[in-house]
Design a protein around this motif. Structure first.
Motif, PDB file in Angstrom:
ATOM      1  N   GLU A  84     -36.459  -3.822  -8.163  1.00 29.41           N
ATOM      2  CA  GLU A  84     -35.800  -5.102  -8.434  1.00 29.41           C
ATOM      3  C   GLU A  84     -34.884  -5.055  -9.660  1.00 29.41           C
ATOM      4  O   GLU A  84     -34.146  -6.004  -9.927  1.00 29.41           O
ATOM      5  CB  GLU A  84     -36.817  -6.246  -8.571  1.00 29.41           C
ATOM      6  CG  GLU A  84     -37.781  -6.097  -9.702  1.00 29.41           C
ATOM      7  CD  GLU A  84     -39.079  -5.383  -9.339  1.00 29.41           C
ATOM      8  OE1 GLU A  84     -40.097  -5.690  -9.977  1.00 29.41           O
ATOM      9  OE2 GLU A  84     -39.090  -4.517  -8.452  1.00 29.41           O
ATOM     10  N   PHE A  85     -34.886  -3.939 -10.383  1.00 24.56           N
ATOM     11  CA  PHE A  85     -34.009  -3.764 -11.533  1.00 24.56           C
ATOM     12  C   PHE A  85     -32.942  -2.708 -11.252  1.00 24.56           C
ATOM     13  O   PHE A  85     -32.454  -2.045 -12.165  1.00 24.56           O
ATOM     14  CB  PHE A  85     -34.829  -3.448 -12.787  1.00 24.56           C
ATOM     15  CG  PHE A  85     -35.749  -4.576 -13.145  1.00 24.56           C
ATOM     16  CD1 PHE A  85     -35.290  -5.678 -13.834  1.00 24.56           C
ATOM     17  CD2 PHE A  85     -37.069  -4.558 -12.723  1.00 24.56           C
ATOM     18  CE1 PHE A  85     -36.132  -6.739 -14.130  1.00 24.56           C
ATOM     19  CE2 PHE A  85     -37.930  -5.607 -13.012  1.00 24.56           C
ATOM     20  CZ  PHE A  85     -37.453  -6.704 -13.720  1.00 24.56           C
ATOM     21  N   HIS A  86     -32.589  -2.574  -9.974  1.00 26.77           N
ATOM     22  CA  HIS A  86     -31.487  -1.717  -9.544  1.00 26.77           C
ATOM     23  C   HIS A  86     -30.224  -2.563  -9.530  1.00 26.77           C
ATOM     24  O   HIS A  86     -30.225  -3.687  -9.034  1.00 26.77           O
ATOM     25  CB  HIS A  86     -31.750  -1.156  -8.136  1.00 26.77           C
ATOM     26  CG  HIS A  86     -30.566  -0.463  -7.563  1.00 26.77           C
ATOM     27  ND1 HIS A  86     -29.750  -1.051  -6.624  1.00 26.77           N
ATOM     28  CD2 HIS A  86     -30.052   0.767  -7.802  1.00 26.77           C
ATOM     29  CE1 HIS A  86     -28.786  -0.222  -6.296  1.00 26.77           C
ATOM     30  NE2 HIS A  86     -28.950   0.892  -6.991  1.00 26.77           N
ATOM     31  N   TYR A  87     -29.158  -2.035 -10.117  1.00 24.70           N
ATOM     32  CA  TYR A  87     -27.893  -2.772 -10.189  1.00 24.70           C
ATOM     33  C   TYR A  87     -26.752  -1.883  -9.730  1.00 24.70           C
ATOM     34  O   TYR A  87     -26.726  -0.693 -10.021  1.00 24.70           O
ATOM     35  CB  TYR A  87     -27.606  -3.234 -11.621  1.00 24.70           C
ATOM     36  CG  TYR A  87     -28.691  -4.111 -12.171  1.00 24.70           C
ATOM     37  CD1 TYR A  87     -28.736  -5.468 -11.869  1.00 24.70           C
ATOM     38  CD2 TYR A  87     -29.690  -3.584 -12.983  1.00 24.70           C
ATOM     39  CE1 TYR A  87     -29.738  -6.281 -12.364  1.00 24.70           C
ATOM     40  CE2 TYR A  87     -30.699  -4.393 -13.480  1.00 24.70           C
ATOM     41  CZ  TYR A  87     -30.720  -5.731 -13.165  1.00 24.70           C
ATOM     42  OH  TYR A  87     -31.727  -6.528 -13.651  1.00 24.70           O
ATOM     43  N   LYS A  88     -25.804  -2.486  -9.025  1.00 28.11           N
ATOM     44  CA  LYS A  88     -24.538  -1.833  -8.697  1.00 28.11           C
ATOM     45  C   LYS A  88     -23.453  -2.672  -9.354  1.00 28.11           C
ATOM     46  O   LYS A  88     -23.278  -3.841  -9.025  1.00 28.11           O
ATOM     47  CB  LYS A  88     -24.321  -1.728  -7.204  1.00 28.11           C
ATOM     48  CG  LYS A  88     -23.113  -0.888  -6.859  1.00 28.11           C
ATOM     49  CD  LYS A  88     -23.075  -0.479  -5.413  1.00 28.11           C
ATOM     50  CE  LYS A  88     -21.925   0.493  -5.207  1.00 28.11           C
ATOM     51  NZ  LYS A  88     -21.884   0.964  -3.830  1.00 28.11           N
ATOM     52  N   LEU A  89     -22.770  -2.075 -10.315  1.00 30.63           N
ATOM     53  CA  LEU A  89     -21.778  -2.783 -11.102  1.00 30.63           C
ATOM     54  C   LEU A  89     -20.447  -2.869 -10.350  1.00 30.63           C
ATOM     55  O   LEU A  89     -20.194  -2.069  -9.432  1.00 30.63           O
ATOM     56  CB  LEU A  89     -21.593  -2.076 -12.443  1.00 30.63           C
ATOM     57  CG  LEU A  89     -22.874  -1.899 -13.269  1.00 30.63           C
ATOM     58  CD1 LEU A  89     -22.579  -1.164 -14.569  1.00 30.63           C
ATOM     59  CD2 LEU A  89     -23.537  -3.235 -13.538  1.00 30.63           C
ATOM     60  N   PRO A  90     -19.596  -3.816 -10.723  1.00 32.88           N
ATOM     61  CA  PRO A  90     -18.307  -3.972 -10.032  1.00 32.88           C
ATOM     62  C   PRO A  90     -17.460  -2.705 -10.013  1.00 32.88           C
ATOM     63  O   PRO A  90     -16.697  -2.483  -9.069  1.00 32.88           O
ATOM     64  CB  PRO A  90     -17.615  -5.084 -10.831  1.00 32.88           C
ATOM     65  CG  PRO A  90     -18.721  -5.881 -11.424  1.00 32.88           C
ATOM     66  CD  PRO A  90     -19.816  -4.873 -11.717  1.00 32.88           C
ATOM     67  N   ASN A  91     -17.616  -1.828 -11.006  1.00 32.60           N
ATOM     68  CA  ASN A  91     -16.834  -0.585 -11.031  1.00 32.60           C
ATOM     69  C   ASN A  91     -17.440   0.519 -10.164  1.00 32.60           C
ATOM     70  O   ASN A  91     -16.929   1.621 -10.116  1.00 32.60           O
ATOM     71  CB  ASN A  91     -16.659  -0.088 -12.465  1.00 32.60           C
ATOM     72  CG  ASN A  91     -17.950   0.399 -13.093  1.00 32.60           C
ATOM     73  OD1 ASN A  91     -19.026   0.353 -12.490  1.00 32.60           O
ATOM     74  ND2 ASN A  91     -17.859   0.871 -14.319  1.00 32.60           N
ATOM     75  N   GLY A  92     -18.577   0.228  -9.494  1.00 30.30           N
ATOM     76  CA  GLY A  92     -19.222   1.204  -8.622  1.00 30.30           C
ATOM     77  C   GLY A  92     -20.393   1.942  -9.253  1.00 30.30           C
ATOM     78  O   GLY A  92     -21.141   2.622  -8.551  1.00 30.30           O
ATOM     79  N   ASP A  93     -20.558   1.861 -10.561  1.00 28.83           N
ATOM     80  CA  ASP A  93     -21.686   2.503 -11.228  1.00 28.83           C
ATOM     81  C   ASP A  93     -22.995   1.897 -10.739  1.00 28.83           C
ATOM     82  O   ASP A  93     -23.099   0.684 -10.577  1.00 28.83           O
ATOM     83  CB  ASP A  93     -21.621   2.328 -12.747  1.00 28.83           C
ATOM     84  CG  ASP A  93     -20.522   3.135 -13.410  1.00 28.83           C
ATOM     85  OD1 ASP A  93     -19.865   3.936 -12.723  1.00 28.83           O
ATOM     86  OD2 ASP A  93     -20.315   2.941 -14.629  1.00 28.83           O
ATOM     87  N   GLU A  94     -24.008   2.767 -10.518  1.00 23.55           N
ATOM     88  CA  GLU A  94     -25.340   2.301 -10.141  1.00 23.55           C
ATOM     89  C   GLU A  94     -26.328   2.681 -11.229  1.00 23.55           C
ATOM     90  O   GLU A  94     -26.220   3.737 -11.851  1.00 23.55           O
ATOM     91  CB  GLU A  94     -25.785   2.925  -8.823  1.00 23.55           C
ATOM     92  CG  GLU A  94     -25.087   2.335  -7.618  1.00 23.55           C
ATOM     93  CD  GLU A  94     -25.740   2.774  -6.330  1.00 23.55           C
ATOM     94  OE1 GLU A  94     -26.933   2.447  -6.113  1.00 23.55           O
ATOM     95  OE2 GLU A  94     -25.051   3.458  -5.558  1.00 23.55           O
ATOM     96  N   LEU A  95     -27.312   1.795 -11.435  1.00 22.27           N
ATOM     97  CA  LEU A  95     -28.331   2.091 -12.422  1.00 22.27           C
ATOM     98  C   LEU A  95     -29.647   1.428 -12.065  1.00 22.27           C
ATOM     99  O   LEU A  95     -29.685   0.421 -11.364  1.00 22.27           O
ATOM    100  CB  LEU A  95     -27.887   1.638 -13.822  1.00 22.27           C
ATOM    101  CG  LEU A  95     -27.715   0.140 -14.033  1.00 22.27           C
ATOM    102  CD1 LEU A  95     -28.875  -0.416 -14.847  1.00 22.27           C
ATOM    103  CD2 LEU A  95     -26.412  -0.111 -14.747  1.00 22.27           C
TER     104      LEU A  95
END
Length: 124
Positions: A84-95
């Motif tokens: 639930e703390f997985h993010y895909k940022l607008p620039n495409g970076d995933e974390l």
């Protein structure tokens, strides 16, 4: 050194596990400090760990950078991680974020927002 920027040069947009810390800072009126971020949302001051830092050092540094305040007496409330703390940022970076949440009521200094990251700082 910006550890994440250096990693991104090597791995591009691939998912990274990124540790960091945020702080619930209470003033003498028992109000909580929130930061109105440049992305439009309100949140707790904090950020990502740099090489060689402890989570406590990360929390103190980030609060100082973002708010101008010195903090002490940190109490760890919890560590938050997982799917639930997985993010895909607008620039495409995933974390995948691993975030330590601290609390303190030991605050000193003058509230000065870092205008590169914040629109406003306010106690609620």
């Amino acid at each position: 050194m910006d550890y994440v920027a250096e990693l991104r040069k090597k791995v591009g947009h691939l998912p990274l596990i990124l540790p960091g810390a945020v702080v619930i800072a209470f003033n003498k009126q028992n109000q909580v400090l929130l930061q109105h971020r440049k992305d439009g949302g309100w949140g707790l001051p904090g950020g990502l760990m740099e090489l060689g830092e402890s989570l406590e050092e990360t929390a103190k540094r980030e609060v100082k950078e973002e708010t101008g305040l010195e903090i002490a007496g940190l109490k760890l409330l919890g560590i938050f991680s997982g799917q639930e703390f997985h993010y895909k940022l607008p620039n495409g970076d995933e974390l995948y974020s691993v975030t330590a949440v601290f609390q303190t009521n030991q605050i000193a200094g003058k509230l000065v927002p870092d205008l590169s990251e914040s629109q406003e700082l306010r106690f609620f």
